[in-house]
Design an enzyme around this catalytic site. Structure first.
Site: not given
Ligand code: ATP
Ligand code: MG
Length: 563
Positions: A264, A274, A37
Site C-alpha cells: 500500500r 477511508k 468499495e
C-alpha cells in the site's frame, strides 16, 4: 493520455505478466480490474492502484474493468458510486463499457454457494457472533468445530433458502465455508460466506436481497466471472490468497485469476484510511470530501493538482512488496514540475501595500506587455496596465533592512517586474503608526532595462490599484503537522495532529486584471508566490483562488531543522 507521460518502469508485476505471456498463459490476454468499495471517495492510495491496473491494461493492449465491490449496503451509496467514476475518468482512464458491480452477480454467487453446500463444502451455522469468535481459536490455538458443521446437505440447502427468503433475523445464522478449523491460517477456519442483512436498501439491487455475500467469496468469483487474468491487490490480502484459491478450486470455475499483492502507498503528513477520512468529513475538520486539504482525488483536483502530476507520482513511487512510505515532498514536486511547464504566470499581491508614483502623471495609463511564461514563448503575452497608484506586497518593503534584503527599502531602488525601477522617497503612516502608503518616484528610462551605472538587484511584483481585481485567496497547507498522524500517543487520536494552519483565507488580495476571465479549475503561477488554481465556487463578482503548492518545498527545511 498525453505523450509526455514517461514510459512505465518495469516492476515485479509486469515481470510476472511478461513471463505469463511468454509461457502462453491466458491465451495471451491481460485483463485487470480496479475494485473500489463505494463507501467513500477515492484517495491517493487508490490512485496508485488505478494507475497500476489501468496502466497495465493500456501497455499490454488488455482490458481493465471498473468494478464496484458493493456487498455492504449499510455503508455504500450512489454518491460514492458517482464520485468514483468521475475521479477515475479525471485521472485519465477509461473503462469503456466495462463498468460492473459485484451486485450484478448476486444470483450467480448464490448459485455458487448452493454448489458448495451440495459438495459438503459449506454449512449453515447457528452460533452467535460471540460464540463464533470463541470457537475460532487464536493465532496460537486451533479453533473448534462448530456443532452445526455436520448438518446434512438437505438441511443446509433448506436453511440457506430460508435465509434468502428472509425467515431469520440479522446475525441469527450465517453460511460458512467448510475448510479447516485447525488451519494455521485464520482465514481458512470456516470463514463466513453469507450473512443476513435486513432493512438495507442497496443502491443497485434495492430490497431484493436480505442476505449478502462476504468480500472474500465475492471478490474471487467476480474476478473469475469477468475473466480477469491478474488480480492485483494490496499486501493485507496475502493471507487471504489461499481462500481466494480455495473457492475457485472447489467450484471448478473456467477462469482462475492469479492474485498478486503489492504494498500500500502510505504518504507522510496524511492518512489513507477511508474510515478516518470519513471521520474528518463527519466531524467537520474539513469542509467536505473535496476539501483541497484532503488526500482524496476530488480534493487534489480542487487543490489544483493536475492529473498528469498524480500519474507521474504513481509511476515514480513504483510497485513493490516492501513498505511504500513516501514523503509528501515527492508528490508536491511532481505537481510543481508539471505546473512549472503548464501554468501561465500572473501577478497577484496577497497582502497589498499602496504605492503612489509621485512623478507619474495622474490619469495616465500605459499598457505594458509581459510574457505569459519565461521559457515557453508559445504561451504568448498579456497586457499589464501601469498607472500612478499601485499595490505591492507588504513584505517587499522594509524601512530598514540588512544588506541582503534585495527588495524595497526607504531611499532604495527596486525593479517592478515587467515595468520600471522605482525609488521609495517617503513612508506614510496612519494614526496608529502603521504604514499605509509609500510615496515613490519612477525612472522612465528603465522600462525593462537597467539604468546606466546603477545596479538594481531586486525585482518585485505589483498590480495597478485601479485596474486590479479584489479576490479571495485561500492558502492551503498540509492537513497534518506530523509526518505520521497515525502514531498518536496512547489515548490520543490522529486528529490531535491536525495542522491548525492548514488554511489561511485572505480576502483582500489584488490580482492583475487579465485574471478577470479566469475559469474554474484553471491553473496559474502567481509569480514569487506559488501555484494557484481557480476554485469551483469562483464567480466573476467573487473571485476565489486556491493555493495548490508553494514554489519551493518549505517543509523540507523545517524537517531539516527539526531533524
Ligand atoms: P478501507 O481503507 O476502507 O479498508 P480500501 O482502501 O481497501 O478500504 P477499496 O475501495 O476496497 O478501499 O480499495 C479499492 C482498491 O484500491 C483495492 O484493490 C485496494 O487494494 C486499493 N488500495 C486501497 N488503498 C490503497 C493504498 N493506500 N495503496 C495502494 N492501493 C490501495
Ligand atoms: Mg478494501
Amino acid at each position: 493520455m498525453s505523450s509526455e507521460d514517461t514510459t512505465p518502469a518495469s516492476n515485479f508485476i509486469r515481470n510476472i505478466i511478461d513471463a505469463d505471456l511468454a509461457a502462453g498463459k491466458n491465451q495471451g490476454k491481460v485483463a485487470t480490474r480496479f475494485p473500489p468499495e463505494p463507501n467513500g471517495y477515492l484517495h491517493i492510495g487508490h490512485a496508485k492502484s488505478i494507475c497500476l491496473n489501468f496502466g497495465i491494461a493500456i501497455d499490454y493492449q488488455g482490458t481493465c474493468n471498473l468494478r464496484f465491490d458493493d456487498t455492504n449496503p449499510h455503508k455504500e451509496n450512489i454518491e460514492f458510486v458517482e464520485a468514483i467514476q468521475r475521479d477515475v475518468r479525471w485521472l485519465g482512464y477509461d473503462w469503456g463499457d466495462r463498468l460492473f458491480y459485484a451486485s450484478d452477480y448476486f444470483e450467480q454467487l448464490y448459485d455458487y454457494a448452493v454448489q458448495l453446500i451440495k459438495k459438503g463444502k459449506a454449512y449453515v451455522c447457528d452460533l452467535t457472533p460471540e460464540q463464533t469468535r470463541e470457537y475460532r481459536g487464536t493465532l496460537t490455538e486451533p479453533g473448534r468445530d462448530s456443532p452445526y458443521r455436520e448438518r446434512s446437505v438437505e438441511e443446509n440447502l433448506d436453511l440457506f433458502a430460508r435465509m434468502r427468503a428472509g425467515e431469520f433475523a440479522d446475525g441469527e445464522r450465517i453460511l460458512r465455508a467448510r475448510i479447516d478449523m485447525a488451519s494455521p491460517n485464520m482465514n481458512l477456519r470456516d470463514p463466513a460466506i453469507y450473512r443476513i442483512r435486513h432493512g438495507a436498501v442497496h443502491h443497485q439491487t434495492g430490497e431484493a436481497w436480505s442476505i449478502y455475500p462476504m468480500y472474500d467469496f465475492t471478490h474471487c468469483l467476480s474476478d473469475s466471472i469477468e475473466g480477469i487474468t491478474h488480480s492485483l491487490c494490496t499486501l493485507e490480502f496475502e493471507d487471504h490468497r489461499p481462500l481466494y484459491d480455495w473457492f475457485l478450486d472447489e467450484l471448478e470455475v473456467e477462469c482462475h485469476p492469479q492474485q498478486i499483492e503489492f504494498s500500500r502507498l502510505e504518504l507522510e503528513y496524511t492518512i489513507t484510511s477511508k474510515r478516518k477520512l470519513t471521520q474528518l468529513v463527519d466531524e467537520g475538520h474539513v469542509e467536505d470530501w473535496d476539501d483541497p486539504r484532503m488526500p482524496t482525488i476530488a480534493g487534489m483536483r480542487r487543490r489544483g493538482y493536475p492529473p498528469g502530476a498524480i500519474r507521474d507520482f504513481c509511476e515514480r513511487i513504483g510497485v513493490t512488496k516492501s513498505g511504500n512510505n513516501v514523503e509528501m515532498g515527492v508528490l508536491e514536486n511532481c505537481v510543481r514540475e508539471n505546473l512549472n511547464v503548464h501554468a501561465p504566470r500572473r501577478m497577484a499581491v496577497l497582502h497589498p501595500l499602496k504605492v503612489v508614483i509621485t512623478n507619474y502623471p495622474e490619469g495616465q495609463v500605459e499598457e505594458l506587455q509581459a510574457a505569459n511564461h519565461p521559457q515557453d514563448e508559445s504561451m504568448g503575452t498579456r497586457t499589464l496596465p501601469f498607472a500612478r497608484e499601485l499595490y505591492i506586497e507588504r513584505e517587499d518593503f522594509r524601512e530598514e533592512a540588512p544588506k541582503k534584503f534585495k527588495r524595497l527599502v526607504t531611499g532604495g531602488e527596486v525593479r517592478l517586474r515587467n515595468a520600471y525601477v522605482i525609488r521609495c522617497d517617503e513612508v506614510i503612516r496612519d494614526s496608529q503608526g502603521e504604514i499605509i502608503e509609500l510615496r515613490c518616484s519612477y525612472d522612465p528610462e528603465t522600462l525593462s532595462k537597467n539604468p546606466e551605472g546603477r545596479k538594481v538587484k531586486g525585482v518585485i511584483h505589483w498590480v495597478s490599484a485601479r485596474h486590479s481585481i479584489v479576490a479571495e485567496v485561500r492558502l492551503y497547507d498540509r492537513l497534518f503537522s506530523h509526518p505520521n498522524p497515525d502514531s498518536a500517543k496512547e489515548g490520543g487520536e490522529f486528529t490531535d495532529y491536525l495542522n491548525p494552519e492548514s488554511l489561511l483565507t485572505l480576502t483582500r488580495c489584488r490580482l492583475e486584471p487579465s485574471l478577470a476571465d479566469a475559469r474554474s479549475g484553471e491553473q496559474i503561477q502567481f509569480e514569487r508566490e506559488g501555484y494557484f488554481c481557480v476554485d469551483p465556487d469562483h464567480r466573476h463578482d467573487r473571485p476565489i483562488f486556491n493555493r495548490t503548492v508553494t514554489l519551493r518545498d518549505s517543509w523540507a527545511r523545517i524537517e531539516q531543522k527539526n531533524g
